[in-house]
Design a protein around this motif. Structure first.
Motif, PDB file in Angstrom:
ATOM      1  N   ALA A 454       0.825  -1.218   0.000  1.00 36.43           N
ATOM      2  CA  ALA A 454       0.000   0.000   0.000  1.00 36.43           C
ATOM      3  C   ALA A 454       0.849   1.253   0.000  1.00 36.43           C
ATOM      4  CB  ALA A 454      -0.926   0.004   1.204  1.00 36.43           C
ATOM      5  N   ASP A 455       1.898   1.248   0.794  1.00 34.81           N
ATOM      6  CA  ASP A 455       2.696   2.468   0.953  1.00 34.81           C
ATOM      7  C   ASP A 455       4.143   2.211   0.579  1.00 34.81           C
ATOM      8  OD1 ASP A 455       3.538   4.776   3.623  1.00 34.81           O
ATOM      9  OD2 ASP A 455       2.814   5.169   1.582  1.00 34.81           O
ATOM     10  N   ASP A 456       4.345   1.549  -0.556  1.00 37.16           N
ATOM     11  CA  ASP A 456       5.695   1.146  -0.952  1.00 37.16           C
ATOM     12  C   ASP A 456       5.864   1.345  -2.452  1.00 37.16           C
ATOM     13  OD1 ASP A 456       7.933  -1.314   0.236  1.00 37.16           O
ATOM     14  OD2 ASP A 456       7.989  -0.378  -1.749  1.00 37.16           O
ATOM     15  N   ILE A 457       6.470   2.466  -2.821  1.00 40.30           N
ATOM     16  CA  ILE A 457       6.602   2.815  -4.243  1.00 40.30           C
ATOM     17  C   ILE A 457       7.564   1.881  -4.953  1.00 40.30           C
ATOM     18  CG2 ILE A 457       8.499   4.503  -4.135  1.00 40.30           C
ATOM     19  CD1 ILE A 457       6.599   6.374  -5.789  1.00 40.30           C
ATOM     20  N   GLY A 458       8.498   1.292  -4.172  1.00 46.01           N
ATOM     21  CA  GLY A 458       9.406   0.314  -4.771  1.00 46.01           C
ATOM     22  C   GLY A 458       8.661  -0.931  -5.198  1.00 46.01           C
ATOM     23  N   ASN A 459       7.771  -1.414  -4.345  1.00 47.13           N
ATOM     24  CA  ASN A 459       6.962  -2.586  -4.704  1.00 47.13           C
ATOM     25  C   ASN A 459       6.011  -2.266  -5.850  1.00 47.13           C
ATOM     26  OD1 ASN A 459       8.307  -3.812  -2.630  1.00 47.13           O
ATOM     27  ND2 ASN A 459       6.502  -4.117  -1.321  1.00 47.13           N
ATOM     28  N   SER A 460       5.490  -1.047  -5.876  1.00 49.09           N
ATOM     29  CA  SER A 460       4.601  -0.660  -6.979  1.00 49.09           C
ATOM     30  C   SER A 460       5.337  -0.583  -8.310  1.00 49.09           C
ATOM     31  CB  SER A 460       3.973   0.703  -6.688  1.00 49.09           C
ATOM     32  OG  SER A 460       2.991   0.598  -5.676  1.00 49.09           O
ATOM     33  N   SER A 461       6.640  -0.347  -8.248  1.00 54.26           N
ATOM     34  CA  SER A 461       7.422  -0.160  -9.479  1.00 54.26           C
ATOM     35  C   SER A 461       7.991  -1.459 -10.021  1.00 54.26           C
ATOM     36  CB  SER A 461       8.538   0.856  -9.234  1.00 54.26           C
ATOM     37  OG  SER A 461       7.962   2.114  -8.869  1.00 54.26           O
ATOM     38  N   THR A 479       4.022   8.940  -5.945  1.00 60.55           N
ATOM     39  CA  THR A 479       2.880   8.818  -5.033  1.00 60.55           C
ATOM     40  C   THR A 479       2.572   7.344  -4.800  1.00 60.55           C
ATOM     41  OG1 THR A 479       1.964  10.842  -5.996  1.00 60.55           O
ATOM     42  CG2 THR A 479       0.464   9.493  -4.699  1.00 60.55           C
ATOM     43  N   THR A 480       2.525   6.928  -3.550  1.00 58.15           N
ATOM     44  CA  THR A 480       2.154   5.541  -3.281  1.00 58.15           C
ATOM     45  C   THR A 480       0.634   5.396  -3.411  1.00 58.15           C
ATOM     46  OG1 THR A 480       1.771   5.886  -0.925  1.00 58.15           O
ATOM     47  CG2 THR A 480       4.042   5.348  -1.622  1.00 58.15           C
ATOM     48  N   ILE A 481       0.190   4.164  -3.444  1.00 60.13           N
ATOM     49  CA  ILE A 481      -1.251   3.917  -3.541  1.00 60.13           C
ATOM     50  C   ILE A 481      -1.951   4.480  -2.313  1.00 60.13           C
ATOM     51  CG2 ILE A 481      -2.985   2.063  -3.578  1.00 60.13           C
ATOM     52  CD1 ILE A 481      -0.897   0.443  -5.262  1.00 60.13           C
ATOM     53  N   LEU A 482      -1.339   4.314  -1.143  1.00 57.81           N
ATOM     54  CA  LEU A 482      -1.930   4.865   0.082  1.00 57.81           C
ATOM     55  C   LEU A 482      -2.042   6.379   0.005  1.00 57.81           C
ATOM     56  CD1 LEU A 482      -2.902   4.688   3.034  1.00 57.81           C
ATOM     57  CD2 LEU A 482      -0.477   4.831   3.728  1.00 57.81           C
ATOM     58  N   VAL A 574      -9.165  -5.875  -7.591  1.00 55.94           N
ATOM     59  CA  VAL A 574      -8.610  -5.087  -8.701  1.00 55.94           C
ATOM     60  C   VAL A 574      -7.196  -5.589  -8.961  1.00 55.94           C
ATOM     61  CG1 VAL A 574      -7.848  -2.804  -9.480  1.00 55.94           C
ATOM     62  CG2 VAL A 574      -9.966  -3.020  -8.155  1.00 55.94           C
ATOM     63  N   ALA A 575      -6.919  -5.994 -10.208  1.00 55.63           N
ATOM     64  CA  ALA A 575      -5.556  -6.324 -10.615  1.00 55.63           C
ATOM     65  C   ALA A 575      -4.875  -5.016 -10.988  1.00 55.63           C
ATOM     66  CB  ALA A 575      -5.559  -7.286 -11.807  1.00 55.63           C
ATOM     67  N   SER A 576      -3.857  -4.640 -10.231  1.00 56.86           N
ATOM     68  CA  SER A 576      -3.191  -3.351 -10.410  1.00 56.86           C
ATOM     69  C   SER A 576      -1.888  -3.469 -11.192  1.00 56.86           C
ATOM     70  CB  SER A 576      -2.924  -2.734  -9.028  1.00 56.86           C
ATOM     71  OG  SER A 576      -2.573  -1.394  -9.142  1.00 56.86           O
ATOM     72  N   TRP A 577      -1.369  -4.697 -11.329  1.00 53.57           N
ATOM     73  CA  TRP A 577      -0.098  -4.967 -12.015  1.00 53.57           C
ATOM     74  C   TRP A 577       1.031  -4.230 -11.292  1.00 53.57           C
ATOM     75  CZ3 TRP A 577      -1.802  -8.957 -14.362  1.00 53.57           C
ATOM     76  CH2 TRP A 577      -3.062  -8.958 -14.951  1.00 53.57           C
ATOM     77  N   LEU A 578       1.943  -3.589 -12.041  1.00 58.81           N
ATOM     78  CA  LEU A 578       3.044  -2.839 -11.412  1.00 58.81           C
ATOM     79  C   LEU A 578       2.905  -1.392 -11.872  1.00 58.81           C
ATOM     80  CD1 LEU A 578       5.901  -5.463 -11.945  1.00 58.81           C
ATOM     81  CD2 LEU A 578       4.725  -4.921  -9.794  1.00 58.81           C
ATOM     82  N   PRO A 579       2.133  -0.598 -11.127  1.00 54.27           N
ATOM     83  CA  PRO A 579       1.718   0.726 -11.601  1.00 54.27           C
ATOM     84  C   PRO A 579       2.810   1.791 -11.660  1.00 54.27           C
ATOM     85  CG  PRO A 579       0.889   0.347  -9.387  1.00 54.27           C
ATOM     86  CD  PRO A 579       1.504  -0.946  -9.841  1.00 54.27           C
ATOM     87  N   GLY A 580       3.895   1.604 -10.920  1.00 53.57           N
ATOM     88  CA  GLY A 580       4.972   2.586 -11.010  1.00 53.57           C
ATOM     89  C   GLY A 580       4.840   3.721 -10.016  1.00 53.57           C
ATOM     90  N   SER A 581       5.296   4.908 -10.405  1.00 52.66           N
ATOM     91  CA  SER A 581       5.432   6.015  -9.447  1.00 52.66           C
ATOM     92  C   SER A 581       4.140   6.796  -9.219  1.00 52.66           C
ATOM     93  CB  SER A 581       6.517   6.988  -9.930  1.00 52.66           C
ATOM     94  OG  SER A 581       6.161   7.574 -11.181  1.00 52.66           O
ATOM     95  N   GLU A 582       3.109   6.545 -10.010  1.00 51.29           N
ATOM     96  CA  GLU A 582       1.895   7.375  -9.880  1.00 51.29           C
ATOM     97  C   GLU A 582       0.735   6.553  -9.330  1.00 51.29           C
ATOM     98  OE1 GLU A 582       4.625   9.700 -10.717  1.00 51.29           O
ATOM     99  OE2 GLU A 582       2.680  10.554 -10.197  1.00 51.29           O
ATOM    100  N   GLY A 583       0.874   6.156  -8.083  1.00 50.57           N
ATOM    101  CA  GLY A 583      -0.112   5.294  -7.433  1.00 50.57           C
ATOM    102  C   GLY A 583      -1.482   5.919  -7.276  1.00 50.57           C
TER     103      GLY A 583
END
Ligand code: GLC
Length: 631
Positions: A454-461, A479-482, A574-583
């Motif tokens: 939720a709050d990890d931009i590295g994991n989102s990327s 921006t993280t998803i959170l 929701v399948a979010s995949w790897l959304p990157g820096s704009e959560g």
């Protein structure tokens, strides 16, 4: 946009490097401009226009003529140097000049210090000064993996990885992303990206599934618009960079989804499933193609003359150049390191440039010896060098060899981040929405957010972000998803975050669980065992379930995971995949700022044992290819 300035920042004059007269070069009287015209006199076929010592230096000439003239002046050292690509950390600027090396690369995460656009441009210019100091002044070309934005350069916009872009079904958007990426790559002084990956991922166990646009050749082919974005209307256009279609061919079809494995299929299936995206790329004028580590029916691609030369260059008419993968020719004989025979085999198969990347001296000596022995024909060398020089001339590198710093302000720009946020919105795939719990209201009652992603931009990327493998944590600005959720709710409600879900109680109107994978790249992401959620996520989800609060799950992952057993506990998925820096784009969907349009780019398995599972194979997955709900 201003031309590439020289290292001093002053737009580069037409500097002529006066090469020593070789046996071939004939000093020719310079033609003088016609009185009063100011423009250089038209040169005839043998005499350069005024201001140039040799025809190849004259930009008014046809590229083919410039290539032919330059090739005729090149020694074997010059030619073999052009076919050599060395890693930035392995070569000195002095050796770039001494060995006449024609290309430098950054492997994943290989960055100068400081890792800033200016730091990269300074590094680029230092290598370039060394390259143009060679007798014929041939500029080098610098490649890196800008595969979801210019992800090696800190501060760059990090776009969703390809699997999410495949879910958008929006080729026009992907072309815009290519353009934005080209601007940010240019802004860091560079001119070549090893992207797009046009692999057709057929087994989700593969650690590179997220680098694929999806499981069908049609989807991958449709997204070759990114090449047009990257390369622009012409390679000489402002901020155009060279693209690379990779990895040719069949890397996504290996048995068991094993990275660098063996694709054991008939030629008919190889041509039907894995070849079409490369044909689409060739038809779009892709300037380079990277060869796959994988094998086809036991034959390493890097030694497959039929597929590299007869099919790709012959049948498909590919006119760019073929580059090897990282130290890939070392694998041809199954032993570590590379031999003269492996060099000979790869070049004769059709490779034009070798990503050595470290022992470039040995490579150069082996290739020269192979040519001198006749094992590699001079005609093959001349074909390879002509292909490489053609792209360098088309890019305008001879006229403007140095970093164009005028695009530095585009790196991480708001306009690019807005584009990335739109891509995130369009990539979200709504797979379940029981009782219409989504979109969540922005006001009224408390929202609980949990989960390691939720709050990890590295994991989102995901992988290929700052470092090769990527990593968890606050590794890039964005921006993280959170943070997106907090912004969406604003003052109308309250958002409580607890990474592991502890502290939840029945007072919350909904719980958003952001779970999934942590970063990986290439073979390190292969999943040979179960493909379910990890124990951390399962424990978090159990806490939320026990509270009785309705759960909305957001899955941040590079592939479909085995979640069938948990799905009944979730009101929405929701399948979010790897959304990157704009959560924030994820929150836009969760709170109704965007009505989800995403469609599955891959079939979602009902269980790991179904892998590989693909559209049309007769298996019934949990969700079919192309599935996606809206509000
Ligand atoms: C890697 C990858 C390839 C990448 C290259 C340079 O091993 O297979 O996709 O472009 O090396 O980093």
């Amino acid at each position: 946009m201003s031309p590439r300035p020289d290292a001093s920042g002053v737009p580069r004059r037409r500097l002529r490097r006066v090469a020593p007269l070789s046996a071939l070069a004939v000093a020719v009287p310079l033609a003088f401009a016609a009185a009063g015209s100011g423009a250089p006199a038209r040169a005839d076929a043998t005499r350069p226009a005024a201001g140039y010592t040799y025809p190849y230096q004259d930009p008014s000439r046809r590229v083919a003529d410039r290539v032919s003239d330059l090739l005729g002046r090149m020694s074997l050292d010059d030619k073999v140097g052009q076919m050599t690509q060395a890693e930035r950390g392995a070569i000195s600027t002095a050796d770039v000049t001494t060995y006449r090396v024609g290309s430098i690369l950054s492997g994943g995460g290989s960055a100068p210090s400081p890792n800033t656009p200016a730091g990269w441009a300074d590094m680029y210019d230092s290598f370039q000064r060394a390259a143009v100091a060679t007798p014929l002044g041939i500029p080098m070309i610098y490649g890196l993996d800008a595969v979801h934005g210019n992800n090696n350069v800190y501060g760059s916009t990090i776009f969703p990885h390809n699997i999410g872009l495949g879910a958008t079904r929006d080729p026009a958007l992907v072309q815009q992303i290519g353009r934005a990426t080209a601007e940010e790559v240019t802004g860091a002084g560079l001119d070549w990206t090893f992207a797009p990956c046009l692999c057709v991922a057929r087994n989700d166990r593969w650690g590179r599934t997220y680098e694929s646009f999806g499981e069908t050749p049609e989807l991958a082919s449709s997204m070759t618009t990114v090449i047009t974005g990257l390369q622009g209307p012409t390679l000489a256009s402002p901020a155009s960079i060279l693209a690379t279609a990779k990895h040719y061919v069949g890397d996504g079809g290996t048995t068991g989804g094993r990275d660098q494995g063996d694709t054991q299929v008939s030629e008919q299936e190889l041509r039907a499933i894995h070849l079409p995206p490369f044909k689409a790329a060739v038809d779009r004028g892709v300037g380079s193609i990277m060869v796959s580590y994988s094998s086809w029916n036991g034959v390493k691609m890097h030694g497959n003359r039929y597929l590299l030369t007869d099919v790709l260059k012959g049948e498909l008419g590919f006119k760019g150049f073929l580059v090897s993968d990282w130290a890939a020719i070392d694998q041809l004989d199954g032993a570590s390191g590379f031999t003269q025979q492996e060099v000979t085999t790869a070049i004769n198969a059709g490779l034009d440039m070798i990503m050595v990347p470290n022992d470039y001296r040995t490579f150069i000596s082996y290739l020269k010896a192979a040519v001198q022995s006749g094992a590699v024909p001079t005609s093959r060398i001349d074909d390879a060098v002509s292909r490489i020089l053609t792209k360098k001339f088309e890019l305008g590198l001879f006229e403007h060899p140095y970093a164009d710093r005028s695009y530095a302000q585009t790196v991480g720009s708001q306009a690019h981040r807005d584009l990335a946020r739109q891509a995130v919105r369009e990539s979200q795939v709504l797979l379940k929405n029981a009782g219409g719990i989504l979109p969540l209201s922005r006001t009224g009652g408390k929202i609980f957010v949990a989960g390691k992603n939720a709050d990890d931009i590295g994991n989102s990327s995901g992988g290929w972000t700052i470092s090769w493998q990527g990593r968890s944590g606050n590794i890039v600005p964005g921006t993280t998803i959170l943070q997106g959720i907090r912004s969406a709710v604003g003052s109308g409600g309250t958002v409580t975050y607890s990474r592991d879900g502890s502290g939840i109680d029945s007072s919350y109107r909904a719980a958003i669980a952001v779970v999934g994978e942590t970063p990986y790249a290439e073979g390190q992401g292969d999943r040979t065992g179960a493909m379910g959620l990890d124990s951390t996520d399962l424990a978090t989800l159990q806490r939320l379930k026990a509270s009785g609060v309705p759960v909305v799950t957001v899955l941040v992952s590079g592939r479909p995971l085995d979640i069938a057993a948990q799905l009944p506990d979730w009101r929405a998925l929701v399948a979010s995949w790897l959304p990157g820096s704009e959560g924030a784009g994820v929150a836009d969907v969760l709170f109704g700022g965007y009505n989800p349009t995403g469609k599955l780019p891959v079939t979602w398995p009902a269980g790991t044992s179904q892998e590989p599972i693909n559209s049309g194979d007769g298996k019934i997955g949990l969700f079919p290819y192309g599935y996606g709900l809206n509000y």
